[in-house]
Write an enzyme that holds these catalytic residues in place. Structure first.
Site, PDB file in Angstrom:
ATOM      1  N   CYS A 114      36.616  27.780 -26.951  1.00  0.00           N
ATOM      2  CA  CYS A 114      37.514  28.752 -27.553  1.00  0.00           C
ATOM      3  C   CYS A 114      36.710  30.014 -27.868  1.00  0.00           C
ATOM      4  O   CYS A 114      35.506  29.959 -28.131  1.00  0.00           O
ATOM      5  CB  CYS A 114      38.131  28.181 -28.819  1.00  0.00           C
ATOM      6  SG  CYS A 114      39.263  29.305 -29.676  1.00  0.00           S
TER       7      CYS A 114
ATOM      8  N   CYS B 283      42.050  25.880 -34.957  1.00  0.00           N
ATOM      9  CA  CYS B 283      42.162  26.898 -33.919  1.00  0.00           C
ATOM     10  C   CYS B 283      43.412  27.746 -34.144  1.00  0.00           C
ATOM     11  O   CYS B 283      44.540  27.227 -34.126  1.00  0.00           O
ATOM     12  CB  CYS B 283      42.226  26.237 -32.549  1.00  0.00           C
ATOM     13  SG  CYS B 283      42.287  27.418 -31.191  1.00  0.00           S
TER      14      CYS B 283
ATOM     15  N   ASP C 229      36.836  31.770 -30.440  1.00  0.00           N
ATOM     16  CA  ASP C 229      36.515  31.797 -31.864  1.00  0.00           C
ATOM     17  C   ASP C 229      34.992  31.857 -32.039  1.00  0.00           C
ATOM     18  O   ASP C 229      34.248  31.084 -31.426  1.00  0.00           O
ATOM     19  CB  ASP C 229      37.077  30.530 -32.507  1.00  0.00           C
ATOM     20  CG  ASP C 229      36.985  30.525 -34.023  1.00  0.00           C
ATOM     21  OD1 ASP C 229      35.893  30.795 -34.549  1.00  0.00           O
ATOM     22  OD2 ASP C 229      37.993  30.211 -34.682  1.00  0.00           O
TER      23      ASP C 229
ATOM     24  N   HIS D   1      38.408  23.047 -30.899  1.00  0.00           N
ATOM     25  CA  HIS D   1      37.734  22.916 -32.191  1.00  0.00           C
ATOM     26  C   HIS D   1      38.718  22.588 -33.302  1.00  0.00           C
ATOM     27  O   HIS D   1      39.932  22.746 -33.159  1.00  0.00           O
ATOM     28  CB  HIS D   1      36.951  24.187 -32.523  1.00  0.00           C
ATOM     29  CG  HIS D   1      37.801  25.417 -32.733  1.00  0.00           C
ATOM     30  ND1 HIS D   1      38.115  25.899 -33.990  1.00  0.00           N
ATOM     31  CD2 HIS D   1      38.392  26.249 -31.858  1.00  0.00           C
ATOM     32  CE1 HIS D   1      38.852  26.990 -33.860  1.00  0.00           C
ATOM     33  NE2 HIS D   1      39.036  27.224 -32.581  1.00  0.00           N
TER      34      HIS D   1
END
Length: 494
Positions: A156, A235, A158, A224
């Protein structure tokens, strides 16, 4: 029997393949038989130095803001900047501060961009996380022994997953591919093109293996979750719904395999793996594929429970327990994949020990604390947690979902406090390709213009600033084209 790690790497605390790694201290002192204390010290030095460099920005600017009515403000401000940050600030932002209000957001953007540039150049010139050529060769040999010629990760975007390669999984950044997407929903067409380029290299140049080797391409998606705040810090792309994140990643993996099979009739050309990361503790859960080649949400091996289960064992006993758990989780998984999963888990146990040693077992910043948004192609130097939110793209239209998530995150992190969204737009290029630099520069400026148009209200309010840069692959410097703080410098390299 696993072969020992080379003396050179062992002395410097550098990585080796899981089966060739040995702990540097007794288990009791390291808190786990598979801990890597010397390597941890090297990783923490890089982590701590980076965070301190970015953390200095706000205190220095606060002190400068408090001086703005002083008669010698410009001189004192520059002295403070040089002492605290190591560089000067744009004179144009300081000279009329006694008449107008000091443009702190612009000063913040400039300071962050210059800190990033200096930090990135140090990464490329000093190699704080670099593996030696021997260590890279060892890893590639181990990967091929497991049955794979390429390891391609899509975490991801992130920022809490930005360190997944070098820290969480303890893999060499030079040989493992990473491209981040919101929700780990990687682009199928991009994944297909990466696979094609890899296979072309094998058939034309026997690199990294020849077509007769029988090795496969391994695609890994990394979702995650948060063990401390599952409903609030999971997420964002999936509404903090971990089950949805898992199933969406599996679906994307399945679609990539179907695309390759439908396009090239290759059958077993790609193998799939799903990894989940607890962004609070860095513990992973790995989902080996079932007999149909697809991972399943309910089938997994959890590193967190393995860590506690193996703490009192010998080094070899801990390794054996890891292998047993992997084999029991999905007996239908290929033997080579089981070996690879066991190696990744062994590496992650070392990372769990790292987080326990340096962060009391759980990061203090379980939420977003990224410093800037990274837009474009490149950024392999970013291997640290919560430093950068990624938006890999070729056009703003293509990457709009990822960009919007990043700007939304920084609206809470920065804009609500009066600071801007800092965006670094960068495209790396191959210097051996004619005209590559010119195309990278053009693409960089085109993307920046589209980005500023998409967020025109924020730009007009001084809530979003951009830095544009390009870099030649393998080069030691970043060529800065300009920034919204100092547009008149566009085209000049630092």
């Amino acid at each position: 029997m696993p072969r020992p790690m080379p003396a050179q790497g062992r002395a410097k605390g550098r990585m080796a393949t899981p089966e060739r790694r040995r702990t540097e201290r007794p288990a009791a002192e390291a808190d786990h038989p598979l801990a890597r204390v010397a390597e941890d010290e090297r990783l923490f030095t890089h982590e701590q130095g980076t965070r301190e460099a970015f953390d200095r920005i706000e205190p220095v600017l606060r002190r400068i803001a408090g001086m703005r009515e002083d008669a010698d403000f410009q001189q004192r401000a520059q002295a403070e900047a040089e002492a605290g940050l190591g560089f000067r600030l744009p004179e144009g932002l300081l000279k009329d501060a006694w008449i107008r209000s000091l443009d702190v957001p612009a000063l913040y953007a400039h300071a962050l961009f210059e800190t990033y540039r200096r930090w990135a150049e140090a990464f490329f010139t000093e190699g704080p996380l670099a593996a030696t050529e021997e260590e890279q060769a060892q890893f590639e040999e181990w990967l091929q022994e497991c049955g794979y010629h390429a390891l391609d990760l899509s975490p991801c975007s992130d920022g809490r997953l930005a360190h997944v390669i070098r820290y969480v999984l303890r893999l060499p950044v030079e040989t493992v591919r990473r491209k981040s997407f919101a929700g780990a929903l990687f682009d199928i067409e991009n994944g297909l093109q990466r696979w094609i380029r890899t296979e072309l290299g094998r058939y034309r140049h026997n690199e990294p293996t020849g077509p007769e080797a029988g090795t496969r391409y391994l695609k890994v998606a990394v979702y995650h979750f948060s063990s401390r705040d599952p409903a609030g810090q999971g997420c964002a792309a999936h509404g903090s719904d971990t089950d949805q994140a898992m199933r969406a990643a599996i679906e994307r993996l399945r679609d990539l395999r179907a695309t390759i099979d439908n396009s090239f009739c290759c059958g077993e050309a790609v193998e799939l793996l799903l990894v989940g990361l607890d962004t609070d503790t860095d513990a992973v859960r790995i989902h080996p594929p079932a007999a149909d080649g697809l991972p399943r949400p309910e089938v997994r091996v959890d590193a967190a429970s393995l860590f506690d289960e193996t703490r009192g064992l010998s080094e070899e006993g801990a390794r054996e327990r890891v292998r047993d758990r992997v084999a029991a989780a999905e007996p239908a998984a290929p033997a080579g994949l089981q070996r690879l999963v066991a190696g990744l888990l062994e590496n992650n146990l070392a990372q769990i020990a790292y987080v326990r040693r340096y962060h009391a077992g759980c990061y203090a910043d379980i939420g977003h604390q990224e410093r800037f948004v990274a837009v474009g192609r490149g950024f392999e130097e970013v291997q640290l947690r919560n430093l950068t939110y990624f938006a890999y793209l070729n056009t703003v239209e293509e990457g709009a979902p990822d960009l919007d998530v990043g700007v939304k995150i920084f609206s809470g992190l920065n804009v609500q406090r009066g600071l801007p969204v800092p965006v670094v737009v960068r495209f790396d290029y191959d210097g051996q390709v004619p005209g590559a630099r010119e195309r990278a520069v053009e693409q960089c400026r085109r993307v920046e213009a589209a980005l500023r148009q998409r967020y025109a209200d924020r730009v007009a309010a001084g809530e979003l600033h951009t830095l544009t840069a390009v870099r030649e692959l393998g080069g030691a410097t970043i060529e800065v084209l300009g920034s919204s703080v100092e547009p008149e410098t566009a085209g000049e390299a630092h």
